[in-house]
Scaffold this motif. Structure first.
Motif: not given
Length: 104
Positions: A66-78
């Motif tokens: 499963r592939v999904r796009l990450l949102g803002g807060d999730e991107i900051e964690q990465v």
């Protein structure tokens, strides 16, 4: 493994793996996964800026990947404040982006 269901587990030393594990099967799976991921990213990039997209891939037992796009807060964690685009170093991302744009 029986019909795609893991029934037992066993530990191996790293040096034993080439004798018990078919690397071509693994590479074939990885190749298929990367092709599908590339198609998904290409579709999503038509909707927005490719350089800001970060995806998360998850292997789901009996469900594939499963592939999904990450949102803002999730991107900051990465990203974690590093000079990166998703998990890739920015210099590498720049080279890939140039090759992608040149191939259009």
């Amino acid at each position: 493994m029986s019909a795609g269901v893991l029934t037992t587990g066993k530990s191996f030393k790293t040096m034993q793996l080439p004798r018990v594990w078919d690397p071509l099967l693994c590479l074939d799976w990885a190749s298929g996964f990367l092709k599908e991921l590339t198609k998904r990213v290409a579709r999503e990039s038509e909707l927005g800026d490719l350089s800001t997209m970060v995806c998360r891939a998850k292997v789901v037992p009996k469900g594939g990947v499963r592939v999904r796009l990450l949102g803002g807060d999730e991107i900051e964690q990465v990203v974690n404040g590093e000079d990166r685009v998703g998990f890739l170093p920015r210099w590498y991302w720049g080279e890939i982006k140039e090759k992608y744009q040149a191939s259009k």
